[in-house]
Write an enzyme that holds these catalytic residues in place. Structure first.
Site, mmCIF file in Angstrom:
data_model
loop_
_atom_site.group_PDB
_atom_site.id
_atom_site.type_symbol
_atom_site.label_atom_id
_atom_site.label_comp_id
_atom_site.label_asym_id
_atom_site.label_seq_id
_atom_site.Cartn_x
_atom_site.Cartn_y
_atom_site.Cartn_z
ATOM 1 N N THR A 212 0.824 -1.212 0.000
ATOM 2 C CA THR A 212 0.000 0.000 0.000
ATOM 3 C C THR A 212 0.855 1.258 0.000
ATOM 4 O O THR A 212 1.982 1.254 0.493
ATOM 5 C CB THR A 212 -0.925 0.039 1.233
ATOM 6 O OG1 THR A 212 -0.130 -0.004 2.421
ATOM 7 C CG2 THR A 212 -1.905 -1.122 1.211
ATOM 8 N N ASN A 214 1.289 4.536 1.748
ATOM 9 C CA ASN A 214 0.945 5.164 3.026
ATOM 10 C C ASN A 214 1.025 6.680 2.830
ATOM 11 O O ASN A 214 2.105 7.243 2.693
ATOM 12 C CB ASN A 214 1.927 4.694 4.099
ATOM 13 C CG ASN A 214 1.560 5.163 5.485
ATOM 14 O OD1 ASN A 214 0.594 5.904 5.657
ATOM 15 N ND2 ASN A 214 2.329 4.761 6.477
ATOM 16 N N GLU A 260 -4.078 4.447 3.692
ATOM 17 C CA GLU A 260 -3.248 3.582 2.856
ATOM 18 C C GLU A 260 -4.065 3.089 1.662
ATOM 19 O O GLU A 260 -5.206 2.654 1.817
ATOM 20 C CB GLU A 260 -2.732 2.387 3.653
ATOM 21 C CG GLU A 260 -1.885 2.783 4.863
ATOM 22 C CD GLU A 260 -1.380 1.568 5.628
ATOM 23 O OE1 GLU A 260 -0.662 0.754 5.016
ATOM 24 O OE2 GLU A 260 -1.722 1.432 6.810
#
Length: 323
Positions: A212, A214, A260
């Site tokens: 992901t 962030n 995220e």
């Protein structure tokens, strides 16, 4: 579109103009009607259309610590205003000294001496000057003295969002905070967006097969309620369907609240240090702590499946509408 920060940035040879003043956070559908009318009026008169707004939000100066969550940062508002045909955006630094300007002084210093207003358009509840003492009646009264006209656009925009309450930035913020991003999108006329720089996190998503981005969001950003959402991640001009997680990671007892975004079906993306945007389409589920890692992985797979389906359906519908 010209962008000015402070009265001193306005060109000395600036001529007459049509002006509208307000925070215009989110540039939502009600704002769009007022700004659109200002542009229309300016075209009729053959002069530029100017929007005047403030930074920081006046409430932060008058009541420190009360800055509302922002639906859009100033550069995003500028983009949206430019799309509506605005010719110039004036961002006035709102300081303690500026907050002391009387309504009459505000009119003279901003509308008359600098913008040479020929027309001013506002909603009926517009207030300005020290302690918000100025109103549209006073604005209109001084128009006779300083050779400008005032148009009051008394409009109420409603829909399903908020149970039929009038559209406003306050309502949009509330819906975002509740996780009702679809309701917020109805008010805004587009999905709610947050943005910021991608920073390194715990990298648990990468370990689980769902790397992901962030996103370190901008200060005062209106961030949706904790949960999983469908939407899009845009980086380097590329818009990618995404499953988005907001909140603390309950599975690993994390305490820091994060945003995220997992770019669906994308492999090998390196977004660290990039400024990205995240658009929220729909709420998928609330945050949960699962009994096992397998349970978490099953839920994540389902999140991605639902996010893919929702974004594909939205884009297909949009293509049919524009086609």
């Amino acid at each position: 579109m010209q962008r000015w920060r402070g009265l001193e940035d306005i060109p000395q040879d600036w001529g007459r103009s049509v002006v509208t003043i307000g925070s215009y956070d989110g540039v939502h559908r009600g704002h769009q009607l007022i700004i659109g009318r200002a542009v229309e009026w300016a075209r009729e008169l053959g002069v530029p259309a100017v929007v005047v707004t403030f930074d920081p939000h006046p409430s932060e100066v008058v009541r420190p610590g009360s800055h509302p969550a922002m639906l859009a940062p100033h550069h995003r508002r500028a983009e949206l205003m430019a799309e509506l045909g605005v010719d110039a955006l004036l961002i006035l630094p709102f300081t303690a000294e500026f907050s002391q300007l009387s309504p009459a002084d505000f009119i003279v210093k901003v509308l008359v001496d600098k913008l040479h207003a020929r027309g001013v358009i506002e909603g009926p509840n517009f207030r300005f000057g020290h302690k918000a003492a100025g109103n549209v009646e006073f604005l209109t009264e001084l128009g006779a003295t300083y050779d400008y006209q005032v148009e009051i656009l008394d409009l109420v925009v409603r829909g399903e969002a908020g149970g039929g309450d009038p559209f406003s930035s306050t309502l949009a913020r509330r819906l975002v905070a509740e996780g009702d991003v679809e309701g917020a999108a109805e008010i805004l006329g587009r999905p709610h967006r947050v943005e910021g720089v991608v920073v390194r996190g715990a990298q648990r998503g990468r370990e689980l097969g769902y790397p992901t981005a962030n996103v370190e969001t901008l200060p005062h950003t209106a961030i949706p309620a904790d949960g999983v959402y469908a939407g899009w991640l845009t980086a380097d001009g590329e818009r990618m369907p995404a499953a988005i997680s907001v909140g603390t990671n309950l599975q690993f007892d994390a305490t820091e609240r994060t945003v995220e975004a997992y770019a669906i079906d994308r492999v090998g993306l390196d977004l660290y240090g990039l400024h990205v945007t995240v658009d929220f389409l729909a709420y998928v589920r609330g945050m949960a702590k699962f009994d096992s890692l397998e349970g978490l992985l099953d839920a994540m797979a389902d999140d991605v499946k639902r996010a893919r389906s929702l974004t594909e359906a939205y884009d297909s519908a949009a293509a049919r509408t524009t086609g």
